[in-house]
Design a protein around this motif. Sequence first.
Motif, PDB file in Angstrom:
ATOM      1  N   ILE A  11      17.183  43.397 -34.817  1.00 59.06           N
ATOM      2  CA  ILE A  11      18.026  42.353 -35.400  1.00 59.06           C
ATOM      3  C   ILE A  11      19.069  41.893 -34.391  1.00 59.06           C
ATOM      4  CG2 ILE A  11      19.813  41.943 -37.143  1.00 59.06           C
ATOM      5  CD1 ILE A  11      18.187  43.623 -39.075  1.00 59.06           C
TER       6      ILE A  11
ATOM      7  N   ASN B  74      14.513  40.258 -42.215  1.00 61.31           N
ATOM      8  CA  ASN B  74      15.748  39.625 -41.737  1.00 61.31           C
ATOM      9  C   ASN B  74      15.582  39.068 -40.327  1.00 61.31           C
ATOM     10  OD1 ASN B  74      17.185  40.314 -44.121  1.00 61.31           O
ATOM     11  ND2 ASN B  74      17.400  42.404 -43.345  1.00 61.31           N
TER      12      ASN B  74
ATOM     13  N   THR C 115      16.428  36.991 -37.001  1.00 61.46           N
ATOM     14  CA  THR C 115      17.589  36.537 -36.245  1.00 61.46           C
ATOM     15  C   THR C 115      17.099  35.724 -35.059  1.00 61.46           C
ATOM     16  OG1 THR C 115      17.623  38.668 -35.073  1.00 61.46           O
ATOM     17  CG2 THR C 115      19.143  38.398 -36.922  1.00 61.46           C
TER      18      THR C 115
END
Length: 605
Positions: free
Chosen positions: A221, A168, A170
């Motif tokens: 993140i 993930n 970012t």
Amino acid sequence: MKYIPSLLIAFGATSLLATQTSAFDHAHKNPQESQSVRIVGHVLKPEPIASKHLLKKLAVPKGFEVNVFAKNLINPRMIAVADNGVVYVTRREVGDVIRLVDANNDGVAEQQDVVANRPGMHGIAIAGDKVFLATVNDVYSTGLDADGKFGPLIRIVDDLPDGGQHPNRTLAVGPDGKLYVSVGSTCNACDETNPESATLLQMNIDGTGRKIFASGLRNTIGFDFEPGTGEIFGMDHGIDWLGDNEQYEELNHLVKGKQYGWPYIYGDGKFNPQDEPPGDITLQEWAARSVDPLGFYTPHAAPMQMTFYTGTQFPAEYYGDAFIAMRGSWNRKPPAGYEVVRIQFAGGKPVKFEPFMQGFLSRKGERWVHHGRISGLAQAKDGALLVADDTNGIIYRIAYTGTKKRTEPLGPPTNSFNVDVRITNADSPPPDDVHTQNLAMHLLNGAGVTLDISSPAFQAGAPIPPLFALEGENISPPLVWSKGPEGTKSYAIIMEDPDVAQNPPFVHWLLFNLPADVVSLPQGIPPLPELAKPDGALQGKNDRGSIGYIGPNPPTQDSAHHYYFQIFALDKKLNLPVGTTREELLAAMQGHVLANGFIIGTYDR
């Protein structure tokens, strides 16, 4: 070392239990430290349960209210808000970005439509009319049309490391105009083969000039830029399978060129028994190279998106604080997270964790159940806080109304009764620069009230334009600050550079006895001992020996220096002569500071 992990596994809220024990011999570089290690962990996934009355269960501080901003979003993840107030949210599982429009400003989005598609879309950042998007391996840029639609996606990076356990990505655009991309580790704790894994990357906004900004970050993140200084703070996911109460989620001050311990060091210098540094590097040496966290939050809470509050809707004490979404654990007994957390900041440094939104987790007998798992978090244009729940497909809106409507009481951090949630060194100088402890703002005893200060010429943490440097026009930049508290009789401004090699800080400007009704300065204050405008203001000597302002002029071989413009609200006018020195000014100000603030600009040659 003999490492013997013992895992107690509980699935959901059922009574099914399984125990797994294994052992292996581990050749340790320091035989005298060999020991048997037994670690107990749990797989405990609270059961998802829909609730028709969830809004009534959500707890927020008094004066705040929660409503549904948008629903039926499937799995909203990261949120970004454009300057015109339009909200954009990524959907990783769907692989797109949706636009949410609240045309009548009633706190509810009436319109939602898809504006971009890419498999695995997750990270999003908006800077002016530019949009940046991230999938596992790619970064895209595009423009915003007048109606809020995206232009064609242009791939500016196509070779980020593979995702593995943490795919993930970012990203954010910093006050320096650079693009920052968080790349998680591929594993829980291992020797990475790609040096860009487990890092924060920095690059130009066209994708060129890519470099590792900070390393040793398992999965950060959530990160953002502190509004007063432009410094980067982020929350890192701790290592799994060190126990229910290890490893804490870590709050880090992310500094260029620093490493933060993972995978060999965690917490405040603890050794990870599962792994060792490469080559001949010992754990002690790796620990000495690593920066300790500033704060520790409940283990396995899973920090997600983070934002600093810069709005005006919330009470003034919230300005400059950080908010972070804690998604919630799947491998801790009892569960942790499932809440929004406020990190209080003062003077650009963290001082306290406290829950801001709770109610997503509850217990029914022996069963733990959750009513949603949160992911994205952003500040709306009107100053409300938007929170994405990707389990229920909802974005909540937290607004301050000042009403006395009853809300559920907030508790301590979720299930933190047997852990030590804390900020460790809130009163210490930043780990990259011990010289900052000698800045005027750290030597003067204040009342703890913060003044907001900014410059129309540069953003906090960004480069100072050459016009204001010694090699340019050598004129002072314009400054604007908030009004001091009741009792303010005058203001003083001190500009200092703590990065000089000898006798830091270097004094660039001393300006005092500014009238209490003055809250701004134009550029180009003349180098006169006494000023006609603002009337009665006096200037002292800089460290070059002249009166008034002297612009940045760091050595050409140095990296960028940081210039602190510090503003002080005083309860009196100072009886000092023109040409006052820094030492004389600080002595006269001591005990009379009602409030203070600062902004940092950088400059290199």
